[in-house]
Write a protein that holds these residues in place. Structure first.
Motif, PDB file in Angstrom:
ATOM      1  N   PRO A 309      -9.303  26.753  25.133  1.00 48.00           N
ATOM      2  CA  PRO A 309      -9.241  28.145  25.611  1.00 48.00           C
ATOM      3  C   PRO A 309      -8.100  28.940  24.995  1.00 48.00           C
ATOM      4  O   PRO A 309      -8.174  30.175  24.955  1.00 48.00           O
ATOM      5  CB  PRO A 309      -9.060  27.992  27.127  1.00 48.00           C
ATOM      6  CG  PRO A 309      -8.562  26.606  27.334  1.00 48.00           C
ATOM      7  CD  PRO A 309      -9.159  25.788  26.235  1.00 48.00           C
ATOM      8  N   LEU A 310      -7.063  28.279  24.495  1.00 42.66           N
ATOM      9  CA  LEU A 310      -5.954  28.990  23.864  1.00 42.66           C
ATOM     10  C   LEU A 310      -6.151  29.171  22.365  1.00 42.66           C
ATOM     11  O   LEU A 310      -5.558  30.064  21.762  1.00 42.66           O
ATOM     12  CB  LEU A 310      -4.630  28.255  24.112  1.00 42.66           C
ATOM     13  CG  LEU A 310      -4.092  28.285  25.539  1.00 42.66           C
ATOM     14  CD1 LEU A 310      -2.795  27.485  25.627  1.00 42.66           C
ATOM     15  CD2 LEU A 310      -3.852  29.724  25.985  1.00 42.66           C
ATOM     16  N   LEU A 311      -6.960  28.326  21.736  1.00 39.87           N
ATOM     17  CA  LEU A 311      -7.098  28.355  20.281  1.00 39.87           C
ATOM     18  C   LEU A 311      -8.454  28.851  19.806  1.00 39.87           C
ATOM     19  O   LEU A 311      -8.625  29.112  18.618  1.00 39.87           O
ATOM     20  CB  LEU A 311      -6.848  26.954  19.705  1.00 39.87           C
ATOM     21  CG  LEU A 311      -5.466  26.344  19.940  1.00 39.87           C
ATOM     22  CD1 LEU A 311      -5.406  24.940  19.352  1.00 39.87           C
ATOM     23  CD2 LEU A 311      -4.376  27.210  19.341  1.00 39.87           C
ATOM     24  N   PRO A 362     -16.512  16.827  21.765  1.00 42.83           N
ATOM     25  CA  PRO A 362     -16.554  18.289  21.895  1.00 42.83           C
ATOM     26  C   PRO A 362     -16.388  18.975  20.537  1.00 42.83           C
ATOM     27  O   PRO A 362     -16.128  18.327  19.527  1.00 42.83           O
ATOM     28  CB  PRO A 362     -15.343  18.570  22.794  1.00 42.83           C
ATOM     29  CG  PRO A 362     -14.364  17.499  22.422  1.00 42.83           C
ATOM     30  CD  PRO A 362     -15.203  16.258  22.182  1.00 42.83           C
ATOM     31  N   LYS A 363     -16.532  20.306  20.549  1.00 47.18           N
ATOM     32  CA  LYS A 363     -16.316  21.097  19.343  1.00 47.18           C
ATOM     33  C   LYS A 363     -14.829  21.108  19.002  1.00 47.18           C
ATOM     34  O   LYS A 363     -13.970  20.790  19.832  1.00 47.18           O
ATOM     35  CB  LYS A 363     -16.812  22.529  19.551  1.00 47.18           C
ATOM     36  CG  LYS A 363     -18.301  22.630  19.852  1.00 47.18           C
ATOM     37  CD  LYS A 363     -19.137  21.958  18.791  1.00 47.18           C
ATOM     38  CE  LYS A 363     -20.634  22.110  19.092  1.00 47.18           C
ATOM     39  NZ  LYS A 363     -21.449  21.181  18.296  1.00 47.18           N
ATOM     40  N   PRO A 364     -14.464  21.487  17.778  1.00 46.83           N
ATOM     41  CA  PRO A 364     -13.046  21.545  17.421  1.00 46.83           C
ATOM     42  C   PRO A 364     -12.295  22.556  18.273  1.00 46.83           C
ATOM     43  O   PRO A 364     -12.896  23.443  18.886  1.00 46.83           O
ATOM     44  CB  PRO A 364     -13.067  21.947  15.947  1.00 46.83           C
ATOM     45  CG  PRO A 364     -14.387  22.592  15.741  1.00 46.83           C
ATOM     46  CD  PRO A 364     -15.334  21.902  16.672  1.00 46.83           C
ATOM     47  N   ARG A 365     -10.989  22.431  18.296  1.00 47.62           N
ATOM     48  CA  ARG A 365     -10.182  23.279  19.185  1.00 47.62           C
ATOM     49  C   ARG A 365     -10.260  24.746  18.755  1.00 47.62           C
ATOM     50  O   ARG A 365     -10.408  25.633  19.590  1.00 47.62           O
ATOM     51  CB  ARG A 365      -8.740  22.784  19.184  1.00 47.62           C
ATOM     52  CG  ARG A 365      -8.615  21.335  19.656  1.00 47.62           C
ATOM     53  CD  ARG A 365      -7.203  20.819  19.590  1.00 47.62           C
ATOM     54  NE  ARG A 365      -6.382  21.442  20.621  1.00 47.62           N
ATOM     55  CZ  ARG A 365      -5.091  21.149  20.826  1.00 47.62           C
ATOM     56  NH1 ARG A 365      -4.496  20.258  20.060  1.00 47.62           N
ATOM     57  NH2 ARG A 365      -4.417  21.754  21.772  1.00 47.62           N
ATOM     58  N   ARG A 366     -10.123  25.001  17.463  1.00 41.13           N
ATOM     59  CA  ARG A 366     -10.280  26.377  16.965  1.00 41.13           C
ATOM     60  C   ARG A 366     -11.757  26.630  16.647  1.00 41.13           C
ATOM     61  O   ARG A 366     -12.530  25.691  16.435  1.00 41.13           O
ATOM     62  CB  ARG A 366      -9.444  26.599  15.703  1.00 41.13           C
ATOM     63  CG  ARG A 366      -7.950  26.379  15.878  1.00 41.13           C
ATOM     64  CD  ARG A 366      -7.189  26.742  14.597  1.00 41.13           C
ATOM     65  NE  ARG A 366      -5.827  26.246  14.652  1.00 41.13           N
ATOM     66  CZ  ARG A 366      -4.817  26.864  15.250  1.00 41.13           C
ATOM     67  NH1 ARG A 366      -5.029  28.032  15.835  1.00 41.13           N
ATOM     68  NH2 ARG A 366      -3.602  26.331  15.251  1.00 41.13           N
ATOM     69  N   SER A 367     -12.113  27.891  16.562  1.00 39.39           N
ATOM     70  CA  SER A 367     -13.470  28.235  16.151  1.00 39.39           C
ATOM     71  C   SER A 367     -13.597  28.142  14.636  1.00 39.39           C
ATOM     72  O   SER A 367     -12.598  28.153  13.900  1.00 39.39           O
ATOM     73  CB  SER A 367     -13.825  29.640  16.630  1.00 39.39           C
ATOM     74  OG  SER A 367     -13.854  29.705  18.045  1.00 39.39           O
ATOM     75  N   VAL A 368     -14.830  28.044  14.178  1.00 32.87           N
ATOM     76  CA  VAL A 368     -15.110  27.897  12.752  1.00 32.87           C
ATOM     77  C   VAL A 368     -16.124  28.957  12.332  1.00 32.87           C
ATOM     78  O   VAL A 368     -17.129  29.166  13.020  1.00 32.87           O
ATOM     79  CB  VAL A 368     -15.656  26.492  12.437  1.00 32.87           C
ATOM     80  CG1 VAL A 368     -15.967  26.360  10.951  1.00 32.87           C
ATOM     81  CG2 VAL A 368     -14.671  25.414  12.867  1.00 32.87           C
TER      82      VAL A 368
END
Length: 546
Positions: A309-311, A362-368
């Motif tokens: 949620p932060l990244l 899960p998906k990576p912490r940052r979006s891609v």
């Protein structure tokens, strides 16, 4: 975007607390999603004759847009273009010089002389001003056209060029390191520097007597911004530089007639690392008109949303150019420039990278972001447009991993990560390459300007750390001479109709490993809580870094 506003102290603590990165089981499992048959299918379609070489603004290019959009959808990638779609409109303007242009030189003594267009000089079409007219404009030689007081070098020092035409030699500035020379030799940099000093025009002088003037008969392409004005161009700098042209080495000598130094003295001083700028005695008159052809083309943009949620409001970009050269003069009986390696293989790689991301739980912490851009062959136009007008907040772009012509014609045993040595991205490259048992090699051809000749450079000049992976030289037989094979292949294939799927040379297993490497690098960046940073003292970081 509050997470981007972390204090310097908090960022430092995060850096110190972040463990060395490794490849986790989530990523390992996702690697299995990339398949040689899928890569081949993508290239077979994108390089098919029915796409007619994927020239922007044509039906063939639109077929490519539709194809990659469908593939992203199938991989669970959400739209991230404009108005909830997968596309970003890019209005392309191709400019041509109209017949009837004139260029006249008034020497210090004697009658005015007409310069032969095409032989003595040539004009660059002006995409932002349909008519250019200069009367009796003073000329100033400004050496390499470099203004870099921070490097203790300035060709403009002591010269008032406002309203004048500056003359710039295209000989290489060898006193600078590779990075500085690449940046300052870029025509866009030369034009922006001249405009910043108020020049009314720029003449680019050929570096050698046998050098040909550029053939601009097919025009030059720019992109218009949302306001309808030229926003992206490799041959035009908004401002006061109206006239842009090239002149032969012989014409340069004519311009120097009556000056305090001749060309030999001035160029010798430059080669010795000393500015040789001076007012020239001659004056110049010019008149020409530009006509325009405009078409809409499209970047394709998709997104996998991050899990932190932060990244999740920050983005790692995987990019590749979707366009090629269209249809041209026949070569060995074929006129369709299919662009199988350039860059259907790169696009196929990004599509398989998106498939790998889709398998992450899960998906990576940052979006891609997956960004397939238009107009690379026209001068990095589509990537420059996206980097300037991104479909997400510009400050949210943290890195770009670009894929351009991976040249998958042999087993992949080593790579050259162009640009990674400028930033902390090298750490992710090393971790990913080590996992895949790939060696890392330095750029064997730093003078070829490869770092600034592909779409990652569009992100660099907006302050975003970026890289582009090329094949290394290692071979399975230990000869380590792959570069020789690639050079022979390029001579036969590069930018020719012979770059085709039918009859082409491909190593699909190498293509999978290449896609896996790019995926792992992007994944590691996306997982890292610490933002990528430019290396301390790096030239590009100091000039462009956020």
């Amino acid at each position: 975007m509050k997470h981007l506003l972390l204090s310097a102290a908090a960022l430092l603590l995060a850096r110190l607390a972040a463990p060395a990165q490794t490849i986790d089981q989530n990523a390992e499992k996702a690697l299995e999603a990339a398949k040689p048959a899928a890569l081949e299918a993508h290239v077979r379609y994108l390089a098919d004759d029915k796409l007619r070489g994927r020239l922007p603004g044509t039906l063939g290019y639109q077929l490519a847009v539709d194809y990659v959009t469908k593939q992203l959808q199938d991989n669970g990638v959400a739209p991230a273009g404009e108005r909830g779609a997968y596309t970003q409109r890019v209005r392309l303007r191709r400019a041509f010089v109209e017949p009837g242009a004139t260029l006249r030189l008034q020497p210090a003594a004697g009658a005015a002389e007409a310069l032969g267009l095409g032989q003595d000089a040539s004009f660059y079409p002006n995409p932002g001003q349909a008519e250019v007219r200069l009367e009796n404009a003073p000329l100033v030689f400004v050496g390499y056209g470099i203004s870099a007081p921070e490097l203790k070098y300035d060709d403009y020092a002591g010269q008032n060029v406002k309203g004048k035409v500056v003359v710039v030699t295209r000989q290489p500035a060898r006193q600078f390191g590779d990075n500085e020379r690449l940046y300052f030799a870029d025509v866009r940099t030369v034009l922006e520097t001249a405009a910043r000093h108020g020049a009314a025009g720029v003449l680019l002088a050929a570096p050698r007597a046998d050098a040909h003037l550029p053939d601009l008969s097919k025009g030059l392409v720019s992109a218009l911004g949302p306001d309808g004005k030229v926003a992206v161009s490799r041959s035009y700098a908004p401002g006061s530089a109206q006239l842009v042209g090239s002149i032969s080495a012989a014409t340069l000598q004519r311009l120097f007639a009556g000056a305090s130094q001749d060309t030999a003295q001035a160029l010798s001083a430059l080669r010795g690392g000393r500015p040789a700028s001076q007012a020239l005695a001659a004056r110049l008159s010019a008149q020409y008109r530009s006509r325009y052809q405009e078409v809409d083309s499209y970047n394709v943009v998709g997104k996998i949303e991050g899990s932190d949620p932060l990244l999740r409001d920050t983005y790692v970009v995987h990019s590749a150019h979707l366009d090629h050269l269209g249809v041209g003069a026949p070569v060995e009986g074929d006129s369709i420039f299919n662009g199988a390696h350039d860059n259907a293989t790169g696009v196929a790689s990004v599509l398989e990278i998106s498939r790998m991301y889709s398998k992450l739980r899960p998906k990576p912490r940052r979006s891609v972001l997956f960004v397939l851009v238009t107009g690379e062959e026209m001068g990095l136009i589509g990537s420059a447009y996206f980097a300037r007008f991104p479909t997400v907040p510009a400050v949210a772009l943290v890195a770009d991993v670009n894929t351009d012509m991976p040249t998958i014609i042999a087993p992949l045993l080593s790579v050259v990560p162009l640009g990674a040595d400028h930033s902390s991205l090298l750490g992710q490259v090393q971790t990913a390459a080590r996992y895949l048992k790939l060696a890392i090699e330095p750029d064997p051809e730093p003078t070829q300007n490869r770092f600034i000749r592909s779409d990652q450079y569009s992100f660099v000049v907006r302050g975003v750390p970026a890289l582009h992976l090329k094949y290394g030289n290692r071979t399975a037989d230990g000869q380590n001479n792959l570069a020789e094979t690639v050079q022979k292949w390029r001579a036969r294939t590069y930018h020719k109709p012979q770059d085709n799927y039918v009859g082409g040379t491909f190593d699909w297993a190498a293509g999978v490993k290449y896609a896996q490497l790019n995926f792992l690098i992007g994944y590691l960046i996306a997982q890292n809580p610490v933002l990528p940073t430019w290396n301390k003292g790096d030239f590009f970081g100091a000039r462009f870094g956020k």
